[in-house]
Design a protein around this motif. Structure first.
Motif, PDB file in Angstrom:
ATOM      1  N   PHE A  33       3.537  -3.034   1.070  1.00  0.00           N
ATOM      2  CA  PHE A  33       2.213  -2.989   1.682  1.00  0.00           C
ATOM      3  C   PHE A  33       1.230  -2.329   0.721  1.00  0.00           C
ATOM      4  CE2 PHE A  33       5.211  -3.018   5.234  1.00  0.00           C
ATOM      5  CZ  PHE A  33       4.729  -4.088   5.971  1.00  0.00           C
ATOM      6  N   GLU A  34       0.180  -3.065   0.362  1.00  0.00           N
ATOM      7  CA  GLU A  34      -0.820  -2.572  -0.581  1.00  0.00           C
ATOM      8  C   GLU A  34      -2.200  -2.671   0.071  1.00  0.00           C
ATOM      9  OE1 GLU A  34      -3.313  -1.271  -3.220  1.00  0.00           O
ATOM     10  OE2 GLU A  34      -1.140  -1.014  -3.485  1.00  0.00           O
ATOM     11  N   GLN A  35      -2.909  -1.518   0.115  1.00  0.00           N
ATOM     12  CA  GLN A  35      -4.182  -1.493   0.837  1.00  0.00           C
ATOM     13  C   GLN A  35      -5.317  -2.207   0.095  1.00  0.00           C
ATOM     14  OE1 GLN A  35      -5.551   2.499   1.424  1.00  0.00           O
ATOM     15  NE2 GLN A  35      -5.411   3.065  -0.732  1.00  0.00           N
ATOM     16  N   THR A  36      -5.190  -2.405  -1.225  1.00  0.00           N
ATOM     17  CA  THR A  36      -6.227  -3.099  -1.990  1.00  0.00           C
ATOM     18  C   THR A  36      -5.811  -4.563  -2.193  1.00  0.00           C
ATOM     19  OG1 THR A  36      -5.325  -2.644  -4.202  1.00  0.00           O
ATOM     20  CG2 THR A  36      -6.660  -0.923  -3.185  1.00  0.00           C
ATOM     21  N   ASP A  37      -6.575  -5.260  -3.019  1.00  0.00           N
ATOM     22  CA  ASP A  37      -6.293  -6.679  -3.220  1.00  0.00           C
ATOM     23  C   ASP A  37      -5.539  -6.965  -4.512  1.00  0.00           C
ATOM     24  OD1 ASP A  37      -8.250  -6.154  -5.066  1.00  0.00           O
ATOM     25  OD2 ASP A  37      -9.669  -7.665  -4.356  1.00  0.00           O
ATOM     26  N   GLN A  38      -4.975  -5.921  -5.158  1.00  0.00           N
ATOM     27  CA  GLN A  38      -4.216  -6.163  -6.378  1.00  0.00           C
ATOM     28  C   GLN A  38      -3.222  -5.046  -6.649  1.00  0.00           C
ATOM     29  OE1 GLN A  38      -8.033  -5.353  -9.036  1.00  0.00           O
ATOM     30  NE2 GLN A  38      -6.239  -5.498 -10.341  1.00  0.00           N
ATOM     31  N   VAL A  39      -2.283  -5.328  -7.535  1.00  0.00           N
ATOM     32  CA  VAL A  39      -1.290  -4.327  -7.913  1.00  0.00           C
ATOM     33  C   VAL A  39      -1.902  -3.377  -8.953  1.00  0.00           C
ATOM     34  CG1 VAL A  39       0.579  -5.981  -7.536  1.00  0.00           C
ATOM     35  CG2 VAL A  39      -0.312  -5.647  -9.847  1.00  0.00           C
ATOM     36  N   THR A 105      -3.539  -4.643   3.114  1.00  0.00           N
ATOM     37  CA  THR A 105      -2.803  -4.204   4.300  1.00  0.00           C
ATOM     38  C   THR A 105      -2.570  -2.708   4.205  1.00  0.00           C
ATOM     39  OG1 THR A 105      -1.674  -6.343   4.398  1.00  0.00           O
ATOM     40  CG2 THR A 105      -0.749  -4.557   5.703  1.00  0.00           C
ATOM     41  N   THR A 106      -3.159  -1.961   5.114  1.00  0.00           N
ATOM     42  CA  THR A 106      -3.056  -0.507   5.109  1.00  0.00           C
ATOM     43  C   THR A 106      -2.055  -0.033   6.153  1.00  0.00           C
ATOM     44  OG1 THR A 106      -5.357  -0.295   4.400  1.00  0.00           O
ATOM     45  CG2 THR A 106      -4.329   1.657   5.367  1.00  0.00           C
ATOM     46  N   VAL A 107      -1.074   0.739   5.724  1.00  0.00           N
ATOM     47  CA  VAL A 107      -0.135   1.355   6.657  1.00  0.00           C
ATOM     48  C   VAL A 107      -0.835   2.547   7.298  1.00  0.00           C
ATOM     49  CG1 VAL A 107       2.052   2.591   6.874  1.00  0.00           C
ATOM     50  CG2 VAL A 107       1.886   0.619   5.352  1.00  0.00           C
ATOM     51  N   THR A 108      -0.895   2.557   8.612  1.00  0.00           N
ATOM     52  CA  THR A 108      -1.618   3.619   9.325  1.00  0.00           C
ATOM     53  C   THR A 108      -0.700   4.610  10.014  1.00  0.00           C
ATOM     54  OG1 THR A 108      -1.798   2.216  11.296  1.00  0.00           O
ATOM     55  CG2 THR A 108      -3.635   2.153   9.709  1.00  0.00           C
ATOM     56  N   THR A 119       7.541   1.498  10.764  1.00  0.00           N
ATOM     57  CA  THR A 119       6.093   1.320  10.862  1.00  0.00           C
ATOM     58  C   THR A 119       5.886   0.455  12.102  1.00  0.00           C
ATOM     59  OG1 THR A 119       6.178  -0.605   9.430  1.00  0.00           O
ATOM     60  CG2 THR A 119       5.759   1.518   8.383  1.00  0.00           C
ATOM     61  N   ASP A 120       4.900  -0.446  12.120  1.00  0.00           N
ATOM     62  CA  ASP A 120       4.742  -1.337  13.265  1.00  0.00           C
ATOM     63  C   ASP A 120       5.969  -2.235  13.417  1.00  0.00           C
ATOM     64  OD1 ASP A 120       2.303  -0.317  13.888  1.00  0.00           O
ATOM     65  OD2 ASP A 120       1.154  -1.869  12.873  1.00  0.00           O
TER      66      ASP A 120
END
Length: 400
Positions: A33-39, A105-108, A119-120
């Protein structure tokens, strides 16, 4: 027989990528899961400030490519030893090919259910790899300074300080890099830090080897009471750890948020030592190779092959380490301790230590010595390895 686990990796920076890569090789089902749009994590440059990125426009690595590679994945031969951040990002992008990454996708929230970390969706294992260069530690954030004050997190380029009188607080890697850059455009740079005792710096730089007591309306005041006026102040005092998706019942941040607790070996949660891991917390290390050793040890524990000491030893790890430290805020700082640390993890994990690590250790020692002697020029060289990769030599000077 090893059973397949569902593995969650939080973050697609270097630590997250190597965790995912090895977990997949072990046959596990992995989601990243990566909150931005790139590695890339900290290696992603953005002209925006106040965002996740702490990268500045022009930056060479503090370690050469010969010392910061993943095992069996060298950097391109045509790159200089001390690379640009763009080259490191390209390396990570290539390394991430075919990995199952969920971008934007941000893990909350991460919780535990019946001793499993979730997680979810349900996961047997969670690797926390969200980095630690995005939450600035700025002791002077609430000052009444009338000029421009910023943390190195929001520094981008030297042109922003053209003809200014600049005070830089902190002389770690970022502080020195920024000092050398700003000195090319500013009228005057005052570098204030206990570490500010470099033998060679540009003529426009004044070093003051002390601590800052406070920042007032017109500049900074040292603990001795000396006052230095400034048009701009750049604060290079590092970063704190932050895990917004973890409840305080699971993880606590101690000693000014510079220590993550409760962990064993800076890696395993003491109550979930085979299912919740924090990769990349150690500071003052060779980064990428160390991340890989941590991941290999974690996977050995997941597989039931790696060794753990008694529960008492696991829970006493933090107290034992703190007992030997003068400054508890340096809990995760390793420097020379990193070599013994990695060897210990390899032994407990039952995997062969990387033979090339001894060459990396020699390179690291050489670079640290050269950096102290000539902080301006130590990155302006290229290295060549011997055929057996056990020795190295300086072969030429790179272009600036």
């Amino acid at each position: 027989m090893q059973f397949t686990k569902k593995v969650c990796v939080i973050g697609a920076g270097a630590a997250g990528l190597v965790a995912a890569k090895h977990a997949i090789r072990e046959g596990h089902e992995v989601d990243i899961f990566e909150q931005t749009d790139q590695v890339g994590g900290t290696w992603v440059y953005s002209e925006e400030t106040g965002c996740h990125s702490s990268m500045y426009k022009v930056m060479k690595t503090n370690l050469p490519k010969e010392a910061m590679l993943f095992q069996d994945v060298p950097f391109h031969e045509d790159l200089p030893s001390f690379m640009s951040h763009e080259s490191v990002l390209e390396y990570l992008i290539e390394y991430s090919n075919d990995l199952p990454i969920k971008f934007n996708t941000t893990v909350t929230n991460v919780t535990t259910i019946k001793n499993s970390v979730v997680t979810d969706s349900f996961y047997n294992v969670v690797f926390v790899c969200n980095g630690h260069f995005f939450e600035p530690l700025n002791p002077y954030d609430s000052s009444k300074f009338k000029g421009r004050i910023l943390h190195s997190h929001d520094y981008r380029e030297a042109e922003d300080f053209k003809d200014k009188n600049v005070v830089i607080v902190g002389a770690g890697p970022s502080g020195i890099d920024i000092t050398l850059q700003v000195a090319q455009t500013a009228k005057k740079v005052t570098l204030i830090s206990k570490k500010a005792a470099y033998p060679v710096l540009p003529k426009t730089v004044v070093q003051v080897a002390t601590h800052v007591k406070e920042v007032d309306e017109t500049g900074v005041v040292t603990v001795e009471g000396d006052h230095f006026e400034a048009d701009a102040i750049i604060v290079c005092t590092g970063y704190v750890f932050k895990f917004p998706f973890l409840d305080s019942s699971l993880i606590q941040l101690k000693h000014n948020e510079l220590m993550v607790s409760p962990l064993y070996q800076h890696l395993c949660h003491v109550d979930h030592p085979t299912s919740l891991f924090f990769v990349g917390l150690p500071l003052g290390t060779i980064t990428f190779p160390l991340f890989e050793v941590q991941v290999k040890y974690a996977l050995s524990l997941i597989a039931g092959k790696g060794k753990l000491p008694s529960d008492a030893t696991i829970h006493n790890f933090e107290d034992a380490r703190l007992h030997g430290l003068q400054n508890p805020a340096a809990f995760h700082t390793m420097v020379e301790d990193q070599w013994e640390y990695m060897a210990e993890l390899a032994e407990m994990g039952g995997f062969e230590p990387w033979e090339y690590m001894e060459t990396i250790r020699k390179l690291y020692a050489y670079i640290m010595t050269e950096r102290r002697k000539n902080v301006i020029g130590y990155k302006l060289v290229n290295f060549e390895l011997s055929k057996d990769e056990k020795e190295f030599k300086v072969v030429d000077f790179a272009s600036q």
